[in-house]
Write a protein that holds these residues in place. Structure first.
Motif, PDB file in Angstrom:
ATOM      1  N   PRO A  65       1.404 113.074 -26.382  1.00 25.35           N
ATOM      2  CA  PRO A  65       0.222 112.407 -27.093  1.00 25.35           C
ATOM      3  C   PRO A  65       0.341 110.794 -26.849  1.00 25.35           C
ATOM      4  O   PRO A  65       0.619 110.066 -27.955  1.00 25.35           O
ATOM      5  CB  PRO A  65       0.328 112.915 -28.425  1.00 25.35           C
ATOM      6  N   VAL A  66      -0.135 110.254 -25.888  1.00 22.80           N
ATOM      7  CA  VAL A  66      -0.031 109.057 -25.549  1.00 22.80           C
ATOM      8  C   VAL A  66      -1.566 108.445 -25.483  1.00 22.80           C
ATOM      9  O   VAL A  66      -2.204 109.060 -24.759  1.00 22.80           O
ATOM     10  CB  VAL A  66       0.733 108.614 -24.355  1.00 22.80           C
ATOM     11  N   ALA A  67      -1.697 106.895 -25.663  1.00 20.06           N
ATOM     12  CA  ALA A  67      -3.063 106.554 -25.474  1.00 20.06           C
ATOM     13  C   ALA A  67      -2.836 104.952 -25.372  1.00 20.06           C
ATOM     14  O   ALA A  67      -1.985 104.502 -26.063  1.00 20.06           O
ATOM     15  CB  ALA A  67      -3.917 106.624 -26.950  1.00 20.06           C
ATOM     16  N   PHE A  68      -3.346 104.429 -24.523  1.00 18.88           N
ATOM     17  CA  PHE A  68      -3.397 102.954 -24.052  1.00 18.88           C
ATOM     18  C   PHE A  68      -4.585 102.387 -24.575  1.00 18.88           C
ATOM     19  O   PHE A  68      -5.682 102.585 -24.165  1.00 18.88           O
ATOM     20  CB  PHE A  68      -3.293 102.875 -22.602  1.00 18.88           C
ATOM     21  N   GLU A  69      -4.627 101.380 -25.667  1.00 19.30           N
ATOM     22  CA  GLU A  69      -5.871 100.862 -26.151  1.00 19.30           C
ATOM     23  C   GLU A  69      -5.594  99.533 -26.240  1.00 19.30           C
ATOM     24  O   GLU A  69      -4.460  98.609 -26.709  1.00 19.30           O
ATOM     25  CB  GLU A  69      -5.928 101.222 -27.626  1.00 19.30           C
ATOM     26  N   ALA A  70      -6.335  98.646 -25.297  1.00 21.13           N
ATOM     27  CA  ALA A  70      -6.019  97.147 -24.962  1.00 21.13           C
ATOM     28  C   ALA A  70      -4.683  96.736 -24.570  1.00 21.13           C
ATOM     29  O   ALA A  70      -4.099  97.273 -23.660  1.00 21.13           O
ATOM     30  CB  ALA A  70      -6.574  96.259 -26.365  1.00 21.13           C
ATOM     31  N   GLN A  71      -3.585  95.878 -25.272  1.00 27.60           N
ATOM     32  CA  GLN A  71      -2.494  95.897 -25.049  1.00 27.60           C
ATOM     33  C   GLN A  71      -1.649  96.710 -25.736  1.00 27.60           C
ATOM     34  O   GLN A  71      -0.419  96.334 -25.664  1.00 27.60           O
ATOM     35  CB  GLN A  71      -2.147  94.412 -25.374  1.00 27.60           C
ATOM     36  N   GLU A  78       1.052 106.434 -33.374  1.00 23.93           N
ATOM     37  CA  GLU A  78       1.685 105.036 -33.804  1.00 23.93           C
ATOM     38  C   GLU A  78       1.843 103.908 -32.817  1.00 23.93           C
ATOM     39  O   GLU A  78       2.082 104.301 -31.663  1.00 23.93           O
ATOM     40  CB  GLU A  78       3.128 105.414 -34.262  1.00 23.93           C
ATOM     41  N   ASP A  79       1.779 102.762 -33.059  1.00 26.69           N
ATOM     42  CA  ASP A  79       1.834 101.740 -32.292  1.00 26.69           C
ATOM     43  C   ASP A  79       3.476 101.614 -31.702  1.00 26.69           C
ATOM     44  O   ASP A  79       4.201 101.285 -32.698  1.00 26.69           O
ATOM     45  CB  ASP A  79       1.447 100.268 -32.777  1.00 26.69           C
TER      46      ASP A  79
END
Length: 227
Positions: A65-71, A78-79
């Motif tokens: 469950p990974v996501a890349f948003e901007a940086q 969770e960041d």
């Protein structure tokens, strides 16, 4: 075909920094493949999974469950951007990355990142396995001592503890694992531009990669990369 620039190299060679700068200059997407393995290692440790068990790791990789948003890098929402940059996360990533099944499970995810207008991908097997047909392949390297010093400064800037001699030994050990693993070992891709960044500044490395991009892609990138 979507244009791809593949940038490989060992830990601390500067490939992540250069890939991000090149992508920013071109307005292309950027793939930090190392972040994927770091997130997987972190997720596995949080679930108390055996990092040497490929079966459970492949199952986790398939549904990561990974996501890349901007940086930012998000795991389960969770960041974890800073968490995955620790030395512990790097060591965990190195351990899970040796399994062929894990790499196969993440291969499709990485290739789907090649979207218009283009992609700059950094890792250890971008030019050899993930994007073997990339028109431009680069391999960045540097001495273990130089790479350890860079990592030491990064950790100190983030307020994290670091020991330089320990970092040198960890980098040497990781280099050995990456080069000797059976699945997608770290090596220079055929036809790659090889740069020793030990004594080069970020600007100098960036200029050489952009020069190569202009030669390979011509007008597609020339306007964006002209000095």
């Amino acid at each position: 075909m979507v244009p791809v620039i593949a940038i490989d190299g060992p830990s601390g060679s500067g490939k992540g920094t250069i890939a991000a700068l090149v992508a920013e200059r071109l307005g292309w997407h950027c793939l930090d493949s190392g972040a994927l393995y770091r997130v997987l290692g972190l997720a596995a440790e949080r679930r108390r999974l055996d990092l040497d068990d490929p079966l459970v790791l492949v199952e986790l990789a398939a549904t990561l469950p990974v996501a890349f948003e901007a940086q930012r890098v998000l795991l389960d929402g969770e960041d974890v951007t800073n968490l995955i940059r620790t030395e512990a996360a790097g060591l965990a990533a190195s351990r899970v990355a040796v399994h062929r099944g894990v790499r196969d499970a993440l291969l499709g995810w990485q290739r789907r990142m090649a979207r218009p207008p283009g992609l700059v991908a950094d890792g250890r097997d971008m030019g050899t396995v993930v994007f073997p047909d990339a028109p431009l392949k680069c391999f960045l390297d540097a001495s273990p001592e130089a790479r350890a010093m860079r990592r030491y400064k990064q950790l100190k800037e983030k307020g994290l503890d670091a020991n330089l001699p320990t970092l040198v030994e960890e980098i040497r050990a990781r280099d050995q694992r990456d080069r000797e693993r059976a699945a997608a070992p770290l090596r220079v891709a055929d036809g790659a531009l090889v740069l020793d960044t030990t004594a080069l500044s970020i600007t100098q490395v960036l200029d050489q990669v952009l020069d190569a991009a202009r030669r390979v892609f011509g007008d597609l990138v020339r306007q964006r990369t002209s000095p």
